[in-house]
Structures are given as structure tokens and as C-alpha cells.
Design a protein around this motif. Structure first.
Motif: not given
Ligand code: ADP
Length: 482
Positions: A149, A175, A177-178, A211, A229, A232, A234, A238
Motif C-alpha cells: 500500500t 506491507k 509504505a515505509e 521492502t 498493489f 508507482s 515503475r 517490477q
């Protein structure tokens, strides 16, 4: 630390001076370290997936009505703790407290919606081509889901995923965001209070270094059947590549580049107000926010004047302070990126009508910014800005507006303002976007399907369709072969 009415919401938050395997959570408005949380590794993610796998079958076997009751209770708890949750959100994310309160209510609405929607995971009876066969489908929980997230809406994006997954009978490993782990931890704590059995909604906090490996585990672990998810494009690309071996079902909400088109026949004041809220809400850090504002030449100058005047009045400051409408950007990287995009536009011939530099408040505050003479050659046109920067672009015909609007790889949200009923349908059909706001800049609702086309992602969240992401269809054929 954060002074809460109900401190247990942050029981997982360790003091700022704690040592060991932890990482710091900071307030972007002040730089204050709010505390530290556990820096989990792949082994912890794997263990959480294993526990979720053990807990999920019993949850799926619960009647949907019983699951729904727990989700509804969670919606009530979110609203009951709205003040605390909004405070946590503003402290770790920076958005104005009023927006934070709105996000908590929005998050609650997903649990309320899916509490009911889970009861409608209908199958079908299909007319058979032969009299000795009976054909039907049933829908069953897909199993364990995982979610990664984002930090821009740390509560509501988690809620939109988890509510659907849990309603369907799945477990979900999160998981966050940090930058914003506290909101996720608080929500998980309330889920437990609401009666959610253990193991179904583990939160795996991790810093930026840990992460990628956790993300990879989510993709490759065969026990994870769905990966959801928001983030981004990007990172989304991945995750798609890493998920090939396990043939993972993916639900991806990736970057947007929303055109906001104002036709000559629009209600100009409504368009200005819509553009303002779409662009500057959450300091422009929203995947559906206006990224390019296209205005018909007949009203361009008037629109620009009114828009700049309104943007100039926005109150920038700490989201905790009364009346603040724009908080800081999330971190230093975000500030650097926004400045690089503005500099690129100016180098290539754009003109500043307002702002254009970091705010006098310092840290990651950025001035509300308006650019004109923007062209498709500039990065602000092609990339998601994620900051309080509004590029204005002039067009002369509906065809040109459509070409400009569709001239990027993104396809998440688009907006246009017009009072011509013929144009409203014609233009809505031409836009290559998953969501179109017409004379409306606020389109996200639990009842409506949220999602993009082209490179903005796969699948839909919310609405009836949101549940489908977490259900498998099983076809049953009953009869004799002859
Ligand atoms: P950034 O913050 O770098 O712009 P995103 O906006 O895509 O990246 O981040 C959204 C979420 O994706 C966050 O939870 C972040 O921790 C996570 N994330 C970042 N990089 C990866 C990665 N390589 N694999 C899995 N998740 C990631």
C-alpha cells in the motif's frame, strides 16, 4: 510521540531512542521522529504468509453474514476512533487534519460496503445444451492475498483492499509504505478489536532497504494467490515481472496522469473550484489528481486568472493547524522531483504564473504553483507530478483536446467540464481512461469501480467488481457423458 485518546492504537510504536531492528517514522511537517517500528525481513513476511494460510480456511468457512458483521463492526470502530486515526495520519503523512478525517470516513465506507457485498458472491446456473447435464458456477475465496500500500492514502487504500479480501473470505498480508506504517498498524489493531481472528490481517512493516525483498516474496510465494498493489508504475512493472513464475493474480493501481479539460461552454466557476480541489488536495500527491489542465482558448485567460487567484489564497502549513489547506510533501525525494519537473518545464519554454519554488516554511513545503505555455515535450505533461504544480495548456477544438488528453501512457482518471449534453457522451467515450469525472472532480466512492486502463493498472477496486479480485470462479458440470 502522538497524544491519543486511545493509546493502544499505537502499541506497536517504540520510543524514538529504541535500538535493534527498527526504523524511524517522522513527521514531514516538523521532522520530529514520532517513534520507531519493527523493520521486518523476508523471513517475517514468509512466516506471516504461513500463518495467514493456516487461518484463512476457517475464515472462508464462516458464513458471509458473520464475516460481514465483523467488517461492519470495524467500520464503526474506525468512525469511533476518527480523531485519533486522523491525528496519526496527519502526523506521519502531513495532510491537513480535515482531509485526514475525511480519509478515515472514506476507509470506513469500504468496510461498510464490503460487509454487505460479501453476501452477494453469487454463482450462476447455466442452461445446458443437453438434457442430462446441469451446469453451474460457484465463487470461492481465492486464498491468501498480499497487499503493498502507498503513503498518500495509507488508511483508505489499505481499507479498499482489505475490506474486499476479507469479505470474500481471503486473508491479507499487508506491507504498508515505509513512510506511513502507523496508520496501517492502528487499523490492524482495530480489526482485532472488531473480532477479526488472528493471522488474517498481519502488517509487515519494513524500511526502504528491506521492502524490495518482501515485495519479491509476495510475488514468488505460491501460497499468495492475489497480489494487490497501489503505487508507482515503475514498481508495478517490477511486480508483474516477478510474478510470472507463480502466475499470480494481480490487481494493480498504478500511476495516473489525469487530464482536466475545461470546454468553452463549461460553468467556469465550477471548473475553477473543481480544478483547485483536484490539483491541490493532499498537496497534489494523488494518483487521480489533475496532472494537466487543458482549457479552451475562448476562456483560457479568464480561467487562468481565476485559478491563479484561488491557488494563491491556499493556506500552506502544518496539517495540524486550523485552516491549513496544503501540507508538506512526503519527503525530500518528492520535493526534489517536483522541483526538477518545474525546472524542466521552464527550460523548455513554460512560464510561471504562481510559485515555482520551495515554500518559505522550509522542509518539504512547496509553493502552490501554476505554469502556462506547457507542451507535450515537457516532463510535467508526460509524467505524474505528485506535487502542487498545475500545468495549464490551451486548446482550440474538441479533437485537439482529445488528442492531448490521450497523449500519455497513463489511463487512470480524466475530468472534463461541459454543459453540452451531446458532447458529454461523445467526449467521455473518446477518453482512454478507466474513470471519467464530468462536471465533478471528486469521483471516488465505495459503490463505484476504481481503476485504470493502459499503463495505469489492472483490475478494479471498490464496487461490485472489487470483490471479484479475491474470488475464484469454479464451474461444476453434473451429469452423464454420452
Ligand atoms: P516510491 O515511494 O518510491 O514512489 P511507490 O510509490 O511505488 O514508490 O511505493 C508504493 C509502495 O510500494 C510502498 O509500500 C513501497 O514501500 C513499495 N515499494 C517500493 N519499492 C518496492 C519494490 N521494489 N517492491 C515492492 N514494493 C515496493
Amino acid at each position: 510521540m502522538i497524544a491519543l485518546e486511545y493509546p493502544d492504537l499505537l502499541e506497536a510504536l517504540l520510543p524514538a531512542e529504541s535500538a535493534g531492528n527498527t526504523f524511524a517514522v517522522a513527521d514531514p511537517a516538523t521532522g520530529e521522529i514520532l517513534g520507531r517500528v519493527t523493520n521486518n525481513d523476508v523471513a517475517a513476511a514468509r512466516a506471516a504468509i504461513q500463518s495467514a494460510s493456516a487461518a484463512q480456511p476457517a475464515w472462508a468457512a464462516h458464513p458471509a453474514l458473520a464475516r460481514g458483521r465483523i467488517l461492519r463492526r470495524l467500520a464503526e470502530l474506525l468512525l469511533q476512533h476518527q480523531n485519533d486515526l486522523a491525528l496519526i495520519l496527519t502526523r506521519e503523512q502531513g495532510k491537513p487534519l480535515s482531509e485526514a478525517r475525511g480519509e478515515i470516513a472514506f476507509a470506513a465506507s469500504f468496510f461498510e460496503w464490503f460487509a454487505e457485498e460479501g453476501r452477494r458472491a453469487y454463482g450462476e446456473v447455466i442452461p445446458a445444451p443437453q438434457g442430462d447435464k446441469r451446469l453451474l458456477t460457484i465463487r470461492q475465496a481465492a486464498g491468501v492475498a498480499a497487499a503493498i500500500t502507498p503513503w498518500n492514502f495509507p488508511v483508505s487504500m489499505l481499507a479498499r483492499k482489505a475490506a474486499a479480501a476479507l469479505a470474500a473470505g481471503c486473508a491479507m498480508v499487508i506491507k504498508p509504505a515505509e513512510q506511513t506504517p502507523l496508520s496501517a498498524l492502528a487499523l490492524a489493531r482495530l480489526a482485532r478489536n472488531a473480532g477479526l481472528p488472528d493471522g488474517l490481517l498481519p502488517v509487515i512493516t519494513a524500511d526502504r532497504d528491506n521492502t524490495p525483498a518482501i515485495g519479491e516474496e509476495f510475488c514468488r510465494n505460491p501460497a499468495v494467490r492475489v497480489l494487490s498493489f497501489t503505487g508507482s508504475t515503475r514498481v508495478g512493472r517490477q511486480l508483474i515481472a516477478q510474478s510470472a513464475d507463480s502466475v499470480k493474480r494481480l490487481a494493480l493501481e498504478l500511476g495516473g496522469n489525469a487530464p482536466f479539460i475545461v470546454f468553452g461552454d463549461a460553468d467556469l466557476d465550477a471548473a475553477v473550484a473543481g480544478a483547485l480541489v483536484s490539483k491541490f488536495r493532499n498537496a497534489g500527491q494523488t494518483c487521480v489528481c489533475a496532472n494537466r489542465i487543458l482549457v479552451h482558448e475562448s476562456i483560457f485567460d479568464t480561467f487562468a486568472e481565476k485559478f491563479v487567484a484561488a491557488a494563491a489564497r491556499l493556506k500552506v502549513g502544518n496539517g495540524l493547524d486550523a485552516g491549513v489547506e496544503q501540507g508538506p510533501l512526503i519527503d525530500a525525494r518528492a520535493l526534489e522531483k517536483v522541483q526538477a519537473l518545474v525546472d524542466d518545464a521552464i527550460d523548455k519554454g513554460a512560464r510561471l504564473l504562481l510559485g515555482g519554488k520551495p515554500h518559505a516554511l522550509g522542509r518539504t513545503f512547496y509553493e502552490p504553483t501554476v505554469l502556462t505555455d506547457v507542451t507535450p515535450a515537457m516532463r510535467v505533461f508526460q509524467e505524474e507530478i505528485f506535487g502542487p504544480v498545475a500545468p495549464l495548456i490551451r486548446f482550440s477544438s474538441e479533437t485537439e483536446a482529445a488528442e492531448l488528453a490521450n497523449a500519455t501512457e497513463a489511463g487512470l482518471a480524466a475530468y472534463f467540464y461541459s454543459r453540452d449534453a451531446q458532447r458529454i457522451f461523445r467526449f467521455a467515450e473518446v477518453l482512454q481512461y478507466g474513470m471519467v469525472g464530468i462536471n465533478s472532480a471528486m469521483i471516488s466512492l465505495p459503490e463505484a469501480p476504481f481503476g485504470g486502463i493502459r499503463q495505469s493498472g489492472l483490475g478494479r477496486e471498490g464496487a461490485r467488481l472489487g470483490l471479484e479480485e479475491y474470488l475464484d470462479v469454479k464451474y461444476l458440470c453434473i451429469g452423464q457423458d454420452q
